[in-house]
Design an enzyme around this catalytic site. Structure first.
Site, PDB file in Angstrom:
ATOM      1  N   ASN A  33      -2.065  -1.382  -3.645  1.00 39.38           N
ATOM      2  CA  ASN A  33      -1.478  -2.715  -3.750  1.00 39.38           C
ATOM      3  C   ASN A  33      -2.608  -3.728  -3.660  1.00 39.38           C
ATOM      4  OD1 ASN A  33      -0.054  -5.084  -3.501  1.00 39.38           O
ATOM      5  ND2 ASN A  33       0.689  -4.668  -1.425  1.00 39.38           N
ATOM      6  N   LYS A  56      -2.450  -6.819  -4.037  1.00 42.67           N
ATOM      7  CA  LYS A  56      -1.949  -8.114  -3.534  1.00 42.67           C
ATOM      8  C   LYS A  56      -2.456  -9.251  -4.433  1.00 42.67           C
ATOM      9  CE  LYS A  56      -1.938  -6.150   1.068  1.00 42.67           C
ATOM     10  NZ  LYS A  56      -1.669  -6.374   2.470  1.00 42.67           N
ATOM     11  N   HIS A  69       8.066  -5.656   0.079  1.00 40.20           N
ATOM     12  CA  HIS A  69       6.858  -5.640   0.917  1.00 40.20           C
ATOM     13  C   HIS A  69       7.042  -6.647   2.056  1.00 40.20           C
ATOM     14  CE1 HIS A  69       2.701  -6.047   2.180  1.00 40.20           C
ATOM     15  NE2 HIS A  69       2.454  -4.907   1.551  1.00 40.20           N
ATOM     16  N   GLU A  73       5.173  -8.743   3.292  1.00 37.87           N
ATOM     17  CA  GLU A  73       4.675 -10.102   3.001  1.00 37.87           C
ATOM     18  C   GLU A  73       5.710 -10.878   2.196  1.00 37.87           C
ATOM     19  OE1 GLU A  73       0.942  -8.845   1.307  1.00 37.87           O
ATOM     20  OE2 GLU A  73       0.317  -8.144   3.285  1.00 37.87           O
ATOM     21  N   GLU A  93       5.959   1.091   6.248  1.00 42.66           N
ATOM     22  CA  GLU A  93       4.799   0.266   6.576  1.00 42.66           C
ATOM     23  C   GLU A  93       5.091  -0.570   7.824  1.00 42.66           C
ATOM     24  OE1 GLU A  93       2.188  -0.411   2.898  1.00 42.66           O
ATOM     25  OE2 GLU A  93       3.643  -2.018   2.957  1.00 42.66           O
ATOM     26  N   GLY A 143      -2.918  -4.766   7.060  1.00 47.24           N
ATOM     27  CA  GLY A 143      -4.035  -5.707   6.970  1.00 47.24           C
ATOM     28  C   GLY A 143      -4.662  -6.044   8.313  1.00 47.24           C
ATOM     29  N   SER A 178      -3.244  -0.288   6.925  1.00 41.66           N
ATOM     30  CA  SER A 178      -4.651  -0.084   7.288  1.00 41.66           C
ATOM     31  C   SER A 178      -5.151   1.331   6.991  1.00 41.66           C
ATOM     32  CB  SER A 178      -4.885  -0.457   8.759  1.00 41.66           C
ATOM     33  OG  SER A 178      -4.644  -1.842   8.950  1.00 41.66           O
TER      34      SER A 178
HETATM   35  C1  PEP Z   1      -0.094  -3.034   1.975  1.00 37.10           C
HETATM   36  O1  PEP Z   1      -0.441  -4.018   1.354  1.00 37.10           O
HETATM   37  O2  PEP Z   1       0.985  -2.502   1.711  1.00 37.10           O
HETATM   38  C2  PEP Z   1      -0.972  -2.501   3.017  1.00 37.10           C
HETATM   39  C3  PEP Z   1      -0.602  -1.422   3.653  1.00 37.10           C
HETATM   40  O3  PEP Z   1      -2.143  -3.184   3.268  1.00 37.10           O
HETATM   41  P1  PEP Z   1      -3.409  -2.654   4.124  1.00 37.10           P
HETATM   42  O4  PEP Z   1      -3.701  -1.250   3.636  1.00 37.10           O
HETATM   43  O5  PEP Z   1      -4.499  -3.605   3.809  1.00 37.10           O
HETATM   44  O6  PEP Z   1      -3.005  -2.651   5.556  1.00 37.10           O
END
Ligand code: PEP
Length: 252
Positions: free
Chosen positions: A9, A11, A94, A96, A164, A170, A210
């Protein structure tokens, strides 16, 4: 046997030329690995250019969002029909999107239905926030998110779920492999309750939060975890390629 998936992803990162550069850095190495579904999800504006670059390869393309109407007066939105022409997967729900764009369970449900109607494969994201985790409410939260997102949907064959935990996205603070495996196992049980055991055994459930080349094996080695949704590390070609390679070796 569930085919593992590693989805990147990106983003709101990369211009079109940066996206092209990033794909060029990893295309041939990713293409060589065939026992893992490798999905890259650049911003909307780069989908066509990236799609051209990976045409004929085993790399798959995904979008990061969609609107649930097919067309019309929805200025600035992108419809499932537009995406179906360009890509195979779409990330929905997601955290976000839930947090910054007020996406509710009902909106996410509409998006999942619209994606499936258009023949897209949704990657449905669910996961608890830090305060919910600390209050011991993880199972309750993911149960409710699953129920609301999948309401009225009677087949899951092309759907992938990404667990997640919001506190891990992040932040550099990943869950442990055991924690993620336990929650993903719980989610699979819930899918069995909502549908049946066979569907639950077939649905792919990823961990996200992460994930890096350094910790990916901890997750991929878990029996219930079918891959990862990778944010930050998917923007670095060497990291993403190493995550895919490790997945290929562990899950063969
Ligand atoms: C994500 O954007 O779904 C995500 C898991 O980001 P990160 O790996 O940066 O934590």
């Amino acid at each position: 046997m569930r085919v593992p998936i590693i989805a990147g992803n990106w983003k709101m990162n990369t211009t079109v030329s940066e996206a092209i550069k990033l794909v060029n850095e990893m295309r041939s190495r990713l293409d060589e690995i065939t026992n893992v579904d490798k999905v890259i999800c650049p911003p909307f504006v780069s989908l066509a250019a990236v799609g051209e670059l990976i045409k004929g390869s085993s790399i798959k393309l995904g979008a990061q969002n969609l609107y649930f109407e097919e067309k019309g007066a929805y200025t600035g939105e992108i419809s499932p029909l537009m995406l179906a022409d360009l890509c195979e997967f779409v990330i929905i729900g997601h955290s976000e999107r839930r947090q910054y764009f007020n996406e509710t369970g009902e909106i996410i449900n509409n998006k999942v239905r619209a994606a499936l109607r258009a023949g897209l494969k949704p990657i449905l994201c669910i996961g608890e926030r830090l305060e919910e985790n600390e209050a011991g409410r993880t199972k309750e939260v993911v149960t409710e998110q699953l129920r609301s997102s999948l309401a009225g949907i009677d087949y899951l064959s092309s759907l992938t779920i990404a667990y997640e935990p919001v506190w891990a996205i992040g932040t550099g603070k990943a869950a442990t492999g055991e924690q993620a495996n336990e929650t993903i196992s719980f989610i699979r049980h819930n899918v069995a309750k909502l549908y049946d055991k066979e569907i639950a055994q077939d649905v792919r459930i990823l961990y996200g939060g992460s994930v890096t080349a350094e910790n990916a094996a901890e997750f991929i080695n878990q029996p219930e975890i079918d891959g990862a949704l990778v944010g930050g590390a998917s923007l670095k070609a060497p990291q993403f390629m190493r995550i895919v390679k490790q997945t290929s070796e562990i899950k063969q």
